[in-house]
Design an enzyme around this catalytic site. Structure first.
Site, PDB file in Angstrom:
ATOM      1  N   ASP A 252      25.269  35.562  18.298  1.00  0.00           N
ATOM      2  CA  ASP A 252      25.938  34.267  18.164  1.00  0.00           C
ATOM      3  C   ASP A 252      25.347  33.308  19.189  1.00  0.00           C
ATOM      4  OD1 ASP A 252      27.556  32.055  18.033  1.00  0.00           O
ATOM      5  OD2 ASP A 252      29.436  33.179  17.986  1.00  0.00           O
TER       6      ASP A 252
ATOM      7  N   ILE B 240      32.102  27.997  27.149  1.00  0.00           N
ATOM      8  CA  ILE B 240      33.231  28.908  27.001  1.00  0.00           C
ATOM      9  C   ILE B 240      32.757  30.267  26.500  1.00  0.00           C
ATOM     10  CG2 ILE B 240      34.818  27.008  26.559  1.00  0.00           C
ATOM     11  CD1 ILE B 240      34.762  27.754  23.587  1.00  0.00           C
TER      12      ILE B 240
END
Length: 294
Positions: free
Chosen positions: A197, A217
């Protein structure tokens, strides 16, 4: 990019076959923080091939073609209208992993994804779309089922049902039976992203600021994996074959370096859990539930 109902319920992927190996298994375990202490003999088998154990939640990265999210696409039947969600307005709502048999440390899997639900919350309130991915092995036997809900903030008002979406797991009202803390490293998102990802929200400070965050994040699915690691540690004696299913709802982001506190409630073979970052007063995982094999 509208949702067409009920056509969206016919959307599915072609079966796709992929092979994974021990390196994929170990990289994922490192990405969710296992092996931080190389002398911890309980976690070492998850990051060392000598007696390799497999985290059940590794399915969330293997099933998505090395992290590249695959949304069910419409087949080519005449007259079927194709639904396409506004990708910039999507939020991962809930995730569930169910293991029908223990996952081997390497193997070849065929996966098929389909949309099993679409719920209209209104033009200004968005929509909830539920997708399902089923794994089968080379014998044709079912290995795992992954179910995920997406909050499509920009796709409400399509005229579908407003009721009937899966309800979150109901949490016990008593105080937690047990709590455990897990550190995250400042570089954890940079490591976890190697599972596939590569969204720059998790690595690029400028992109994070554009999205309204002070810094990159942590991946929500990394936090999801940490909660599974927590259950494994506290209730399974580090035996991943004990976990039948693991599910949770994402409620707030984790920043790399945060300390995550996981609260547990046990009811026989069902473990309810939530996760908090105490320093920021943020509950980052809600309505969690793990079902253990007897």
């Amino acid at each position: 990019m509208p949702i067409y109902f009920p056509d969206i319920l016919e959307q599915k992927t072609e079966p796709r076959t992929f092979t994974y190996d021990e390196k994929d298994i170990m990289l994922y375990a490192l990405g969710i923080g296992m092996g931080g202490d190389p002398m911890n003999e309980r976690e070492l088998p998850f990051v060392y091939e000598k007696t390799l154990k497999v985290m059940p939640t590794v399915t969330t990265v293997l099933a998505s073609a090395r992290g590249q999210f695959i949304r069910p696409a419409a087949d080519q039947r005449s007259g079927l209208r194709i639904s396409e969600l506004n990708l910039l307005m999507l939020v991962h709502g809930e995730q569930k992993v169910e293991l029908h048999k223990p996952l081997p440390a390497s193997g070849t899997i065929t996966a098929t994804s389909r949309t099993i639900g679409a719920y209209d919350k209104g033009k200004e309130r968005g929509a909830v779309v539920v997708d399902e991915t089923v794994w089968t092995d080379e014998k044709g036997e079912k290995v795992a089922t992954l179910t995920g809900s997406t909050f499509a903030r920009g796709d409400g008002g399509f005229g579908g049902p407003s009721q009937g979406a899966p309800e979150p797991h109901v949490m016990p009202e008593r105080k937690p039976d047990l709590s455990a803390q897990f550190d995250t490293r400042p570089d954890q998102a940079l490591l976890y992203r190697l599972n596939g990802d590569f969204n720059p929200l998790h690595s690029d400070p400028e992109v994070a600021k554009q999205a309204g965050f002070p810094r990159p994040i942590l991946h929500g699915l990394c936090t999801f994996g940490i909660t599974c690691r927590a259950v494994l540690q506290e209730f399974c004696d580090y035996d991943p074959t004990r976990i039948l299913s693991h599910q949770a709802r994402f409620s707030a982001p984790v920043f790399p370096g945060d300390v995550i506190t996981v609260d547990f409630w046990q009811n026989r073979n069902a473990i309810s859990f939530e996760a908090r970052v105490v320093d920021r007063g943020a509950t980052v995982i809600k309505n969690g539930k793990t079902v253990l094999r007897a």
